[in-house]
Design a protein around this motif. Structure first.
Motif, mmCIF file in Angstrom:
data_model
loop_
_atom_site.group_PDB
_atom_site.id
_atom_site.type_symbol
_atom_site.label_atom_id
_atom_site.label_comp_id
_atom_site.label_asym_id
_atom_site.label_seq_id
_atom_site.Cartn_x
_atom_site.Cartn_y
_atom_site.Cartn_z
ATOM 1 N N ALA A 27 -8.303 0.337 9.916
ATOM 2 C CA ALA A 27 -7.860 1.163 8.789
ATOM 3 C C ALA A 27 -8.794 1.017 7.599
ATOM 4 N N ALA A 28 -9.532 -0.102 7.538
ATOM 5 C CA ALA A 28 -10.445 -0.334 6.415
ATOM 6 C C ALA A 28 -11.563 0.692 6.345
ATOM 7 N N ILE A 29 -11.888 1.328 7.479
ATOM 8 C CA ILE A 29 -12.949 2.343 7.475
ATOM 9 C C ILE A 29 -12.377 3.728 7.776
ATOM 10 N N GLY A 30 -11.068 3.883 7.594
ATOM 11 C CA GLY A 30 -10.465 5.202 7.670
ATOM 12 C C GLY A 30 -10.064 5.681 9.040
ATOM 13 N N VAL A 31 -9.989 4.793 10.031
ATOM 14 C CA VAL A 31 -9.528 5.195 11.364
ATOM 15 C C VAL A 31 -8.026 5.439 11.295
ATOM 16 N N ALA A 32 -7.587 6.597 11.771
ATOM 17 C CA ALA A 32 -6.192 7.008 11.598
ATOM 18 C C ALA A 32 -5.269 6.352 12.607
ATOM 19 N N GLU A 33 -5.203 5.019 12.579
ATOM 20 C CA GLU A 33 -4.304 4.312 13.485
ATOM 21 C C GLU A 33 -3.045 3.906 12.736
ATOM 22 N N ALA A 34 -2.218 3.068 13.351
ATOM 23 C CA ALA A 34 -0.886 2.797 12.820
ATOM 24 C C ALA A 34 -0.913 2.169 11.429
ATOM 25 N N ALA A 35 -1.817 1.241 11.176
ATOM 26 C CA ALA A 35 -1.830 0.553 9.887
ATOM 27 C C ALA A 35 -2.179 1.504 8.742
ATOM 28 N N LEU A 36 -3.079 2.447 8.991
ATOM 29 C CA LEU A 36 -3.439 3.405 7.946
ATOM 30 C C LEU A 36 -2.264 4.325 7.634
ATOM 31 N N LEU A 37 -1.544 4.753 8.670
ATOM 32 C CA LEU A 37 -0.364 5.586 8.441
ATOM 33 C C LEU A 37 0.706 4.810 7.688
ATOM 34 N N MET A 38 0.887 3.546 8.032
ATOM 35 C CA MET A 38 1.872 2.723 7.324
ATOM 36 C C MET A 38 1.515 2.610 5.852
ATOM 37 N N LYS A 39 0.233 2.439 5.560
ATOM 38 C CA LYS A 39 -0.208 2.367 4.161
ATOM 39 C C LYS A 39 0.122 3.659 3.418
ATOM 40 N N ASP A 40 -0.154 4.798 4.054
ATOM 41 C CA ASP A 40 0.148 6.080 3.416
ATOM 42 C C ASP A 40 1.646 6.259 3.197
ATOM 43 N N MET A 41 2.446 5.863 4.173
ATOM 44 C CA MET A 41 3.899 6.018 4.055
ATOM 45 C C MET A 41 4.459 5.120 2.954
ATOM 46 N N ILE A 42 3.936 3.914 2.845
ATOM 47 C CA ILE A 42 4.407 3.005 1.796
ATOM 48 C C ILE A 42 4.080 3.563 0.412
ATOM 49 N N GLU A 43 2.923 4.215 0.288
ATOM 50 C CA GLU A 43 2.521 4.784 -0.994
ATOM 51 C C GLU A 43 3.361 6.005 -1.361
ATOM 52 N N ASN A 44 3.829 6.741 -0.347
ATOM 53 C CA ASN A 44 4.508 8.011 -0.610
ATOM 54 C C ASN A 44 6.023 7.945 -0.506
ATOM 55 N N GLU A 45 6.557 6.942 0.161
ATOM 56 C CA GLU A 45 7.998 6.862 0.389
ATOM 57 C C GLU A 45 8.585 5.621 -0.282
ATOM 58 N N ALA A 46 9.906 5.619 -0.432
ATOM 59 C CA ALA A 46 10.582 4.505 -1.092
ATOM 60 C C ALA A 46 11.259 3.555 -0.103
ATOM 61 N N GLN A 47 11.083 3.825 1.186
ATOM 62 C CA GLN A 47 11.762 3.026 2.214
ATOM 63 C C GLN A 47 10.849 1.901 2.715
ATOM 64 N N LEU A 48 10.517 0.960 1.838
ATOM 65 C CA LEU A 48 9.530 -0.067 2.177
ATOM 66 C C LEU A 48 9.966 -0.924 3.359
ATOM 67 N N LEU A 49 11.178 -1.463 3.305
ATOM 68 C CA LEU A 49 11.639 -2.357 4.370
ATOM 69 C C LEU A 49 11.802 -1.602 5.690
ATOM 70 N N LEU A 50 12.296 -0.389 5.628
ATOM 71 C CA LEU A 50 12.494 0.393 6.847
ATOM 72 C C LEU A 50 11.153 0.762 7.480
ATOM 73 N N ILE A 51 10.184 1.113 6.663
ATOM 74 C CA ILE A 51 8.845 1.442 7.176
ATOM 75 C C ILE A 51 8.232 0.216 7.851
ATOM 76 N N ALA A 52 8.329 -0.938 7.191
ATOM 77 C CA ALA A 52 7.784 -2.167 7.772
ATOM 78 C C ALA A 52 8.475 -2.492 9.092
ATOM 79 N N ALA A 53 9.792 -2.298 9.152
ATOM 80 C CA ALA A 53 10.538 -2.585 10.382
ATOM 81 C C ALA A 53 10.113 -1.638 11.505
ATOM 82 N N ILE A 54 9.887 -0.367 11.184
ATOM 83 C CA ILE A 54 9.486 0.612 12.205
ATOM 84 C C ILE A 54 8.139 0.229 12.805
ATOM 85 N N PHE A 55 7.171 -0.119 11.972
ATOM 86 C CA PHE A 55 5.841 -0.440 12.491
ATOM 87 C C PHE A 55 5.828 -1.808 13.184
#
Length: 221
Positions: free
Chosen positions: A167-195
């Protein structure tokens, strides 16, 4: 509860993670086996190269290797590995970095398996005229692989988790999506649990299946 997942390609992100894992695992197994052969080989120069590679690469953080692959190889030297888009280039460079890093651990796992093969078998093979390559490929490595399924499973599980560094070089894998979701959504614990659950689904079956395989193919001594 899960309405916030709409608009996010969760399965696609984990599929990229699976692709990174499988391609890197295949490449690491090949390069790690060659490194192990160098480390036990009769040529001092090759033994020195294998030893230096393993000791140096294992002590460099994976993030540094991945960033070097992107900033050094691509942006400085213009290496694109045959890709023509930003996403494809970074994906292939991430695979290359993961292979370079993981193969050092694969090498040590296989070398430990080589050390479990009785010396008398190699000596007997050489006594009947087999070359070093023939002894290694026909006698030693088949037994070595059977004895290191467990350690290689641990390396594979670690590799699956290490793909998040891509994710550090922009590969669209799970960690990069999780980062985007955390920035855009308010469900921090639920997002972490899903991933966390997603990675558990990738690693737990791998450990159980390969653990069973390891017991079945183990060399009885």
């Amino acid at each position: 509860m899960f309405d916030f997942l709409e608009g996010y390609d969760l399965l696609g992100a984990f599929w990229v993670t699976v692709q990174l894992t499988l391609l890197s695992a295949a490449g690491s197994l090949v390069w790690g086996t060659l490194l192990a052969a160098m480390r036990v080989g009769p040529v001092p120069l090759m033994r020195g190269f294998g030893t230096a590679y393993v000791n140096v690469v294992r002590n460099i953080p994976l993030t540094v290797i991945i960033l070097f692959a992107s900033l050094g190889l691509n942006q400085t030297l213009g290496v694109s590995l045959g890709a023509d888009s930003f996403e494809s280039i970074n994906f292939r460079l991430a695979v290359l970095g993961l292979i370079a890093y993981t193969s050092a651990f694969v090498c040590e796992a296989i070398r430990s398996g080589i050390n479990t093969v009785p010396v008398g078998q190699a000596e007997a093979a050489r006594a009947i005229g087999l070359s070093f390559t023939q002894v290694l490929t026909l006698i030693v490595l088949p037994q070595a692989f059977r004895s290191v399924v467990g350690p290689l499973t641990n390396v594979l599980i670690a590799l699956t988790k290490n793909t998040t560094v891509a994710a550090a070089i922009g590969v669209a894998e799970a960690a990069l999506l999780m980062k985007d979701m955390i920035e855009n959504e308010a469900q921090l614990l639920l997002i972490a649990a899903i991933f966390a659950f997603g990675f558990l689904c990738l690693t737990l079956p791998t450990g159980l299946i390969l653990g069973w395989v390891g017991k079945k193919v183990a060399v009885k001594r």
